[in-house]
Design a protein around this motif. Structure first.
Motif, mmCIF file in Angstrom:
data_model
loop_
_atom_site.group_PDB
_atom_site.id
_atom_site.type_symbol
_atom_site.label_atom_id
_atom_site.label_comp_id
_atom_site.label_asym_id
_atom_site.label_seq_id
_atom_site.Cartn_x
_atom_site.Cartn_y
_atom_site.Cartn_z
ATOM 1 N N ASP A 85 36.348 -24.481 21.044
ATOM 2 C CA ASP A 85 37.689 -24.214 21.937
ATOM 3 C C ASP A 85 38.672 -24.162 21.023
ATOM 4 O O ASP A 85 38.835 -25.060 19.918
ATOM 5 N N ALA A 478 31.396 -24.228 32.962
ATOM 6 C CA ALA A 478 32.908 -24.077 32.995
ATOM 7 C C ALA A 478 33.278 -23.339 31.524
ATOM 8 O O ALA A 478 32.726 -23.720 30.490
ATOM 9 N N TYR A 480 37.471 -22.464 29.818
ATOM 10 C CA TYR A 480 38.780 -23.207 30.147
ATOM 11 C C TYR A 480 39.532 -22.178 29.213
ATOM 12 O O TYR A 480 39.110 -21.534 28.118
ATOM 13 N N ASN A 482 43.995 -21.933 28.430
ATOM 14 C CA ASN A 482 45.478 -22.420 28.534
ATOM 15 C C ASN A 482 46.320 -21.742 27.374
ATOM 16 O O ASN A 482 45.933 -21.428 26.281
ATOM 17 N N GLN A 487 47.083 -22.620 32.977
ATOM 18 C CA GLN A 487 45.895 -22.938 32.591
ATOM 19 C C GLN A 487 44.890 -22.268 33.757
ATOM 20 O O GLN A 487 45.157 -21.973 34.594
ATOM 21 N N SER A 488 43.586 -22.286 33.220
ATOM 22 C CA SER A 488 42.768 -21.493 33.836
ATOM 23 C C SER A 488 41.111 -22.054 33.625
ATOM 24 O O SER A 488 40.961 -22.615 32.680
ATOM 25 N N VAL A 489 40.504 -22.329 34.756
ATOM 26 C CA VAL A 489 39.006 -22.747 34.560
ATOM 27 C C VAL A 489 38.047 -21.812 35.453
ATOM 28 O O VAL A 489 38.418 -21.371 36.502
ATOM 29 N N TYR A 491 34.695 -21.858 37.020
ATOM 30 C CA TYR A 491 33.557 -22.565 37.229
ATOM 31 C C TYR A 491 31.989 -21.984 37.699
ATOM 32 O O TYR A 491 32.301 -21.188 38.588
ATOM 33 N N LYS A 496 37.415 -19.289 39.892
ATOM 34 C CA LYS A 496 38.306 -19.100 39.179
ATOM 35 C C LYS A 496 39.462 -19.910 39.645
ATOM 36 O O LYS A 496 40.247 -19.274 40.407
ATOM 37 N N SER A 545 39.974 -29.289 34.788
ATOM 38 C CA SER A 545 40.985 -28.686 33.976
ATOM 39 C C SER A 545 41.862 -29.604 33.286
ATOM 40 O O SER A 545 41.943 -29.709 32.156
ATOM 41 N N TRP A 548 39.906 -31.545 30.685
ATOM 42 C CA TRP A 548 39.744 -30.593 29.347
ATOM 43 C C TRP A 548 40.947 -30.629 28.680
ATOM 44 O O TRP A 548 40.939 -30.675 27.154
ATOM 45 N N LYS A 549 42.261 -30.486 29.231
ATOM 46 C CA LYS A 549 43.598 -30.390 28.565
ATOM 47 C C LYS A 549 43.658 -31.787 27.663
ATOM 48 O O LYS A 549 44.139 -31.919 26.542
#
Length: 569
Positions: A85, A478, A480, A482, A487-489, A491, A496, A545, A548-549
């Motif tokens: 990432d 997933a 991800y 940003n 932000q977006s994921v 899955y 989405k 999300s 993850w952030k």
């Protein structure tokens, strides 16, 4: 070339029956990156731009309908070269590799850390020649060689940060020759004139030395310049004729030279060609611009035909809705529409020129006898940029730096004679971070447990060899994204969630937080927001999300704009 190990032979034998019995060498690898090209810019993806060489590459190999970048230049490059990432290597939140964008946060440092291995370093340690021609844009500088001149510029751009000897050394260690590329001909930054005349200064480097450019071609130059900044920096070449270095041609010529040299050695090679086109500034040979100005007399027709063309290729369903975001070419003042038409024509001319050079590159592989043993990946670093609206990404909505499909999903092609079955297509969800793990497996290269004394992060991507073989793969749980407060994921490849889609200051003006939930299986055009109908799904994906952030140490964009209040612009 170097002989295969028994494990490598076992890996390649799994590709049968597409692998020739004579295939007994590890493959060369060529990764070609375009910069800001739209999803339907290629003929093989439904477009009207003449791209016969990329289309031929697609016919000889595989097209990917669901290939995701990181929606912006530097974050995509960071994941491409590391397999992780982007935030783990300093390019989270849409940060790009220029001093004016660097921040004092680990996830937003905008320079690749020296203790995370790049694919160039890993392949180089396993017997590969490693070569690069093109745009770097991943941080680094030669400030340590000229601190008196460069230190004031650095301090102006790095509020609250201290310039130390260590900092200057890390900048030097962030450049391609220090990151495993044994040969490199690069442009380090984001943008600059693509046309360079003999009397102009330039910023190209050969290894760690300023490059000597060749002015082998004559051009009539069209250099579009919109506002005062562009007119000052990029407009002086407009209308001029004569000998010049043009980035797309010059980078290819140097790449072919490297390939010819590499072919004389026994080791296979990894070549990374990162074109600067069709990124701004919009500059192309005049005759190509005129060709597309004539073709683009009716831009709505172009948009409609791109949509139909993509459906015809089988890469997009004809039974789903799409958004016709045609404001820029139908609803502005005639003068602005004409400027938009010119920008679109220069973009198209830059793409045709890029395609011409991909053809030269492939021919160089053939002339050196290396083509039949070379895996080629081609894709864009993100969707087309905002100055040409959604036109080049039709039928997807959104542009570079926005997280709708038009910004993050890109066209992509892979070709490998005798391995990838010609004329095939994959609908598997593939992410740019999957490239490094795939190349590690193909080349029998182990990811290091320790690297420069540290334990590096293992790839977040996965090998997609099965997809290349034509065997469908289940999507990752997933992926991800940003970028500047958005932000977006995605899955399970289907659901989405977008949070605050659109740049931060645009969404901040509206009360509350905006959520958009799409079922990409049935709504790839992102026309039906299901957030209100499926609140539990929103809650689940939002929690994923946010986790993850936190793990990626993403700093809230509200804090970033306190440090760089003009950053959104």
């Amino acid at each position: 070339m170097k002989k295969l190990t028994s494990l490598s032979l076992l890996i390649l034998s799994s590709f049968m029956p597409f692998v020739s019995q004579a295939e007994d060498k590890r493959p060369n690898i060529v990764v070609i990156l375009s910069d800001d090209s739209g999803y339907t810019d290629l003929g093989s993806f439904g477009g009207e731009i003449e791209t016969p060489n990329l289309d031929q590459l697609a016919q000889q190999g595989m097209r990917f309908s669901r290939f995701y970048s990181n929606a912006r230049c530097s974050p995509t490059r960071a994941s491409l070269l590391t397999g992780v990432d982007a935030a783990h290597v300093g390019f989270g939140g849409g940060v790009v590799g220029d001093w004016v964008r660097e921040l004092p946060f680990e996830a937003h440092r905008a320079r690749l850390p020296y203790d995370q291995p790049l694919i160039s370093e890993m392949l180089g340690s396993n017997g590969y020649q490693t070569l690069m021609a093109g745009k770097w844009h991943l941080g680094g500088s030669y400030i340590k060689e000229n601190p008196k001149k460069l230190a004031p510029i650095w301090r102006q751009a790095h509020s609250g940060m201290e310039l130390t000897e260590k900092e200057m050394e890390l900048d030097y260690l962030g450049l391609p020759p220090q990151r495993g590329f044994q040969q490199s001909f690069v442009f380090h930054g984001a943008q600059g004139n693509l046309f360079v005349r003999p009397e102009d200064g330039h910023e190209y480097y050969e290894g760690n030395q300023k490059a000597t450019l060749k002015y082998d071609y004559n051009y009539k130059m069209r250099c579009y310049a919109g506002g005062p900044f562009e007119q000052k920096h990029y407009g002086s070449c407009d209308g001029k004729s004569g000998k010049a270095f043009y980035a797309t041609d010059g980078m290819t010529d140097r790449a072919i030279d490297m390939i010819e040299e590499a072919s004389e050695k026994t080791e296979p090679f990894f070549m990374y060609v990162a074109y600067r086109a069709p990124h701004k500034p919009l500059q192309a040979p005049e005759e190509l611009v005129q060709k597309y100005l004539k073709r683009y007399s009716d831009l709505q027709k172009i948009a409609d035909e791109r949509h139909k063309g993509l459906v015809k290729t089988g890469l997009f369903s004809g039974d789903v809705d799409t958004v016709n975001n045609n404001y820029m070419w139908t609803k502005q003042d005639p003068e602005k529409i004409e400027k938009f038409r010119l920008q679109s024509a220069v973009h198209a001319a830059m793409m045709e020129k890029l395609d011409e050079n991909v053809g030269k590159l492939v021919q160089g592989l053939k002339d050196s006898g290396e083509y039949d043993n070379t895996l080629i990946f081609y894709f864009s670093d993100n969707g087309a940029a905002s100055h040409i609206g959604d036109l080049m990404n039709v039928p997807y909505k959104g542009v570079k730096a926005l997280l709708w499909e038009g910004g993050a999903r890109t066209h992509a092609i892979a070709s490998w004679p005798g391995v990838i079955k010609p004329g095939t297509m994959s609908d598997d969800l593939i992410w740019v971070g999957d490239i490094t793990p795939t190349l590690l497996e193909i080349t029998n290269t182990e990811f290091p447990e320790k690297f420069r004394g540290k334990t590096p992060r293992k790839p977040d991507g996965r090998s997609v060899i099965s997809s290349i073989k034509g065997e469908p793969m289940t999507p990752p749980e997933a992926i991800y994204f940003n970028d500047k407060g958005q932000q977006s994921v995605i899955y399970q490849g289907r659901w989405k969630l977008l949070v605050e889609a659109g740049w931060y200051l645009q969404t901040l003006a509206k009360p509350g937080i905006a959520y958009e939930l799409y079922d990409l299986d049935n709504d790839p055009g992102e026309t039906n927001n299901l957030a209100d109908k499926k609140p539990e799904m929103v809650k689940k994906l939002l929690a994923m999300s946010e986790k993850w952030k936190a793990e990626n140490k993403i700093v809230d964009y509200a804090e970033i704009i306190k440090i760089k209040p003009n950053d959104p612009y």
